[in-house]
Design an enzyme around this catalytic site. Structure first.
Site, PDB file in Angstrom:
ATOM      1  N   LYS A  12       0.864  -1.189   0.000  1.00 44.80           N
ATOM      2  CA  LYS A  12       0.000   0.000   0.000  1.00 44.80           C
ATOM      3  C   LYS A  12       0.897   1.235   0.000  1.00 44.80           C
ATOM      4  CE  LYS A  12      -3.965   1.597   2.792  1.00 44.80           C
ATOM      5  NZ  LYS A  12      -4.849   1.186   3.913  1.00 44.80           N
ATOM      6  N   SER A  22      -9.443   0.676   2.930  1.00 50.10           N
ATOM      7  CA  SER A  22      -8.688   1.552   2.057  1.00 50.10           C
ATOM      8  C   SER A  22      -7.510   0.865   1.351  1.00 50.10           C
ATOM      9  CB  SER A  22      -8.136   2.740   2.856  1.00 50.10           C
ATOM     10  OG  SER A  22      -7.268   2.302   3.869  1.00 50.10           O
ATOM     11  N   SER A  64      -9.552  -1.729   7.063  1.00 48.03           N
ATOM     12  CA  SER A  64      -8.967  -1.546   5.736  1.00 48.03           C
ATOM     13  C   SER A  64      -8.102  -2.699   5.237  1.00 48.03           C
ATOM     14  CB  SER A  64      -8.151  -0.249   5.695  1.00 48.03           C
ATOM     15  OG  SER A  64      -9.003   0.870   5.709  1.00 48.03           O
TER      16      SER A  64
END
Lengths: 469, 96
Positions: free
Chosen positions: A86, A162, A186
């Site tokens: 990420k 996310s 997330s």
């Protein structure tokens, strides 16, 4: 079979099998890296999982691994396994954008995040940074600046957020492993929507050093994989002390992979109450299938779950606002408005509410620990629904129309609020869009959640479905 | 019941209609003074807070921020209405 064909085949299989093949000299790390880069070039224009592909770095790391093997060195447990992170993890020589436009002006990171260093030390090869919701304040995987990461099982649907790119990249078989963050869900939401395994460890278990934060009280980092043993091996490689994360707990650590198939009985129950309301039949079918396979016949309840969720909601708004206060003042037009409007509301919350929510957190933690005196693992849905369509604003839960964005995390948010370790395990159903369950363990008992996931995997109940590309 | 200025009548924090204060889909927009719902006073709180903190907000975005603040107010009512004992202290660095 030539080496390139073999590398592509290994790339599509378990990470540990790939690492064994590299360690045994059956395939080079170089060939595996080239196969991964080719797969990314082919599929990522559709999935939009990657924001940065670090091909030169990956080739250099792969060459170093092959050189070490040629010199007779023993390679690490993840030798030659491609991974990506990420884009809130620092990757040296890249600005850490954290899904934002604003952060692109930051200087390149001088050093990798601790967890990236640990995977590299284990022999894994870093392929780049992954798409995410702006500043991690997101459950959808949508991003105004980089475009949405897409669901590998139906590109018209959300990847989940996310850590959307982390879910999409592993679900789409671009890389066997990825890293993400989880503040309110997330890691678990993209695991559910993309049909892969994700581990949100105990709060304070893994170092967050040199990752861009969101909510210091609630931020966790953790891995994604398509197989439970891969998830356990990755988690094991990430463990260790680190003075650079003040919240990292001084707890003994033990690898989980050696005990993954231990026959010891797990006491498993199903979470009722809040967790048994509002989900779709697919969510509850998944819970029921997992419960049967784990001999879970008792339904138990955590008290005051709604207040726990509300407390997490307030702490998130306030700490997120505090983090971004200067940017909200100085660069307001560069935020995604959907993020900025929540941060602005968080900026004016009375401090007494946040203190009260933190006090309640301690109370709720005590109730959770009491429950775990009788149980090793609790099962709950990960999401109320499989992936909504991209851009979908509302869905119907429990016969009522609800906004999608804040309600995707209704089952994850109360659990991360008190930092319990969770494996999200994808449960096979007839729906081409997958869904996962949460396997929740007592604090510091990641091994129990992983063992439960392994039981489901061996029974054929939990499986990462093949992507449609 | 308050309606947001988009007229959509939903804040979307809820999951069921039973015993979930401030969690439902009904709108909780800026009503200014008066009223007894979660949106009451949200606009005034927002305007005062943003002014003190020097945070800019365009008029067209204000109803959305008020809606989120009204949701937070409803959440806070839920949290603060729970009778915690006086010795229920947080952990400064949280250790579960």
């Amino acid at each position: 079979m030539n080496e390139n064909t073999q590398a592509a085949r290994l790339l599509a299989g378990p990470a540990l099998a790939l690492a064994n093949a590299v360690s045994a000299g059956q395939v080079s790390a170089r060939a595996v890296t080239e196969a991964a880069l080719a797969r990314i070039a082919q599929v990522d224009p559709v999935l939009n999982a990657f924001t940065d592909v670090t091909s030169a770095r990956a080739r250099a790391e792969a060459a170093a691994i092959d050189a070490r093997r040629a010199a007779g060195a023993v390679l690490g447990p993840l030798a030659g396994v491609p991974f990506a992170v990420k884009n809130l993890f620092d990757l040296r020589d890249l600005p850490t954008r954290a899904g934002s436009r604003i952060n692109r002006d930051r200087p390149p990171a001088p050093r990798d995040a601790t967890l990236v260093e640990r995977l590299t030390a284990a022999g894994a090869v870093c392929l780049g940074g992954l798409n995410m919701g702006e500043y991690a304040y997101d459950f959808t995987g949508e991003n105004l600046h980089d475009g949405n990461s897409r669901n590998p099982h139906d590109t018209g649907h959300m990847s989940g957020g996310s850590s959307g790119g982390s879910g999409s990249a592993v679900g789409g078989k671009l890389v066997p492993l990825s890293l993400g963050s989880d503040t309110n869900g997330s890691i678990r939401v993209p695991s559910s929507f993309c049909g892969i395994f994700g581990l949100k460890p105990t709060y304070g278990r893994l170092s967050r050093a040199r990752s861009f934060p969101f909510v210091a009280s609630l931020d966790h980092l953790g891995p994604f994989a398509r197989h439970v043993a891969d998830l356990a091996a990755t988690y094991d490689a990430l463990l260790g002390p680190d003075p650079d994360d003040a919240a990292l707990a001084d707890r003994p650590t033990a690898p989980t992979l050696p005990g993954l198939d231990e026959p010891g009985h797990l006491r498993v129950a199903v979470l009722g109450g809040w967790f048994a309301r509002a989900g779709t039949p697919q969510a509850y079918d998944a819970v029921a299938r997992a419960a049967r396979a784990l001999d879970a016949t008792t339904i138990v309840e955590l008290p005051e779950v709604e207040r726990a969720r509300a407390s997490a909601y307030l702490i998130t708004m306030a700490e997120g606002a505090a983090l971004h206060l200067d940017r909200l003042r100085e660069r307001p037009g560069e935020f995604d408005p959907a993020v900025r409007e929540r941060l602005l509301a968080g900026a004016v919350l009375p401090a007494a509410w946040i203190a009260r929510a933190q006090n309640f957190r301690r109370w709720f933690r005590d109730r959770a620990v009491e429950l775990f005196a009788d149980w090793d693992v609790l099962i709950a849905p990960a999401t109320p629904v499989p992936a909504p369509r991209s851009g979908q604003a509302t869905f119907v839960l429990d016969g009522r129309e609800m906004l999608v964005r804040p309600n995707i995390g209704i089952y994850t948010q109360p659990i991360s609020f008190v930092g319990l370790p969770v494996v999200a395990a994808p449960i096979a159903t007839d729906n081409p869009l997958p869904i996962a369950v949460q396997l929740i363990a007592a604090p510091w008992r990641e091994e129990a959640a992983l063992r439960a996931a392994r039981v489901l995997e061996r029974a054929g109940i939990a499986v990462a479905p093949e992507p449609k590309m | 019941m308050f309606r947001d200025r988009h007229g959509q009548g939903m804040t979307g924090q809820g999951m069921s209609g039973q015993g979930m204060s401030g969690q439902g889909m009904s709108g909780q927009g800026d009503t200014g003074a008066g009223g007894g719902g979660a949106g009451s006073g949200a606009g005034a709180l927002l305007d005062a807070g943003l002014a003190i903190e020097g945070l800019p907000l365009e008029p067209e975005l204000r109803p959305r921020v008020v809606m989120h603040l009204a949701t937070a107010i409803a959440m806070a009512r839920l949290v603060t209405s729970f009778a915690l004992p006086d010795d229920a202290e947080p952990a400064p660095v949280y250790v579960p």
